[in-house]
Enzyme design. Sequence first.
Site, PDB file in Angstrom:
ATOM      1  N   LYS A 116       0.791  -1.227   0.000  1.00  0.00           N
ATOM      2  CA  LYS A 116       0.000   0.000   0.000  1.00  0.00           C
ATOM      3  C   LYS A 116       0.829   1.287   0.000  1.00  0.00           C
ATOM      4  O   LYS A 116       0.364   2.306  -0.496  1.00  0.00           O
ATOM      5  CB  LYS A 116      -0.991  -0.026   1.157  1.00  0.00           C
ATOM      6  CG  LYS A 116      -2.051  -1.099   0.934  1.00  0.00           C
ATOM      7  CD  LYS A 116      -3.175  -0.980   1.910  1.00  0.00           C
ATOM      8  CE  LYS A 116      -4.333  -1.824   1.426  1.00  0.00           C
ATOM      9  NZ  LYS A 116      -5.517  -1.665   2.234  1.00  0.00           N
ATOM     10  N   GLU A 200      -2.228   7.930   7.537  1.00  0.00           N
ATOM     11  CA  GLU A 200      -3.040   8.640   6.553  1.00  0.00           C
ATOM     12  C   GLU A 200      -4.079   9.476   7.284  1.00  0.00           C
ATOM     13  O   GLU A 200      -4.541   9.091   8.354  1.00  0.00           O
ATOM     14  CB  GLU A 200      -3.734   7.583   5.703  1.00  0.00           C
ATOM     15  CG  GLU A 200      -4.465   8.066   4.496  1.00  0.00           C
ATOM     16  CD  GLU A 200      -4.868   6.881   3.617  1.00  0.00           C
ATOM     17  OE1 GLU A 200      -4.081   6.509   2.726  1.00  0.00           O
ATOM     18  OE2 GLU A 200      -5.950   6.317   3.843  1.00  0.00           O
ATOM     19  N   ARG A 291      -7.494  -7.017  -9.788  1.00  0.00           N
ATOM     20  CA  ARG A 291      -8.183  -8.290 -10.015  1.00  0.00           C
ATOM     21  C   ARG A 291      -9.657  -8.030 -10.280  1.00  0.00           C
ATOM     22  O   ARG A 291     -10.117  -6.896 -10.193  1.00  0.00           O
ATOM     23  CB  ARG A 291      -8.067  -9.155  -8.757  1.00  0.00           C
ATOM     24  CG  ARG A 291      -8.564  -8.397  -7.527  1.00  0.00           C
ATOM     25  CD  ARG A 291      -8.768  -9.294  -6.337  1.00  0.00           C
ATOM     26  NE  ARG A 291      -8.864  -8.544  -5.109  1.00  0.00           N
ATOM     27  CZ  ARG A 291      -9.945  -7.947  -4.642  1.00  0.00           C
ATOM     28  NH1 ARG A 291     -11.066  -7.976  -5.331  1.00  0.00           N
ATOM     29  NH2 ARG A 291      -9.934  -7.298  -3.493  1.00  0.00           N
TER      30      ARG A 291
END
Length: 443
Positions: A116, A200, A291
Amino acid sequence: MFKKILIANRGEIALRIHRTCQDMGIKTVAIHSTADENAMHVKLADESVCIGPPQIKDSYLNIPSIISAATIANVDAVHPGVGLLSENSEFAKIVNDHGYNFIGPKYEHLAVMGDKIEAKKMAKKIGLPILPGSEDNVKNYKDAIEISKIIGFPILIKATKGGGGRGIKKVFSLNELKVQFSLAKSEAKSSFGDDSVYIEKYLINPRHIEIQIIADNHENVIHIGERDCSIQRRSQKILEECPSPVLTDNEREKIYNISVKAMKNLNYQNLGTIEYLYENGEFYFIEMNTRLQVEHPISEVVYGIDIVKEQIKVASGMKISFKQNDIKKYGHSIECRINAENSKTFYPSSGLIKTYHVPGGPGIRVDSALYSGLEISNHYDGLVAKLIIQGRDRKECLMRLKRALTEFVIEGIDTTIPLHKSIIQKKEFISGQYDINWLEKNI
Ligand code: ADP
Ligand code: ADP
Ligand code: MG
């Protein structure tokens, strides 16, 4: 085109992929654990190979067994499905190294988006809007203080290798930071085998809006609209809608263009979903799923496209069969995830399916591998059915959804059908005015 595909997954999603293969005249090979001998994905496949005992680490995550199955069955390609090995870059590489086509993006893109921190750095580079936060792995408490002072509380501490809504810690003030930081690191280590975390800015009332992308090997990148996945519990999606009930057409066009341009910059191929948080008219990238996505059917319904078919085509080297302007959205779609868990306590449920009756009539699609007499074990993901509704507008969709939930009968295990029944009665849901925290606060 491929003649035979090994589907490296189980349950509902394996069956979903099998069905498209049938429509394309492609033979399928199912893999299964000893617990899944009688599973529907095994019964319907052209061939099947047992790849190990019930525990996923010994079967569905057992790469040498899966590669052996591909060799025995002599397949052309491997479809990884959703979850399990679908975002594992090593698996994709091994599949390719053994001479089989991996139905997914390039190894490098799986690797970068699977981490990430790297994903966020890449997102910034390719022009996606990101949330304020640490640029890198936050190594110690002192650095955590520095960063939280710059971006301001509340913040989130996220596991770099996290997923499935796990590995996210909320921190509202400096007092909580020390404890939460060390908890986040130790949980990241025990859940994902890697203790790296990043920080974050925590958004208070955002919606989760994601863009479906398909890209071929001929420089074509097309978006297939957005999905609103703001009905969540513990950061996991419960119900999804297409289109979002709140975006304006200008906001839509803006985020479609940003997303397509970024994927061109990345030279991305195959299917991908870019996930954003949306608050006060602004979008912020949170992650990219490299995906097929669980909730892909609502986009299929609204845009009239078999997304799995397009995915297989582009993986085989063909061009996407439509241009951006060829696809138009029609009406509205909602998906309810039906999990084998108690609707109130959310405890996982297992047992023998005694009765299974699916709803029908206009606008109803059910993607599931259930049947009466099937034993649901507790070894696997709890998603047992997806109820997908279509309507010419959101109002018609909601009425059909109510009818379908009333008709749906699954006896023998607890399911989340009662949860969905209560969600769709609430006025905020009916008006479309909800954010990612609404469900937990209201149910
Ligand atoms: P996100 O990672 O953004 O939540 P999705 O909800 O589309 O994306 O799908 C990921 C989730 O799918 C996993 O976290 C897992 O719970 C679930 N999953 C894993 N394996 C399977 C499977 N074989 N069939 C269906 N769902 C699965
Ligand atoms: P996962 O890999 O587990 O899907 P995501 O980064 O996609 O992780 O986040 C999952 C969910 O957690 C989001 O859909 C959202 O509800 C919540 N979330 C993630 N980041 C933030 C943030 N910065 N502020 C508020 N909520 C967030
Ligand atoms: Mg996500």
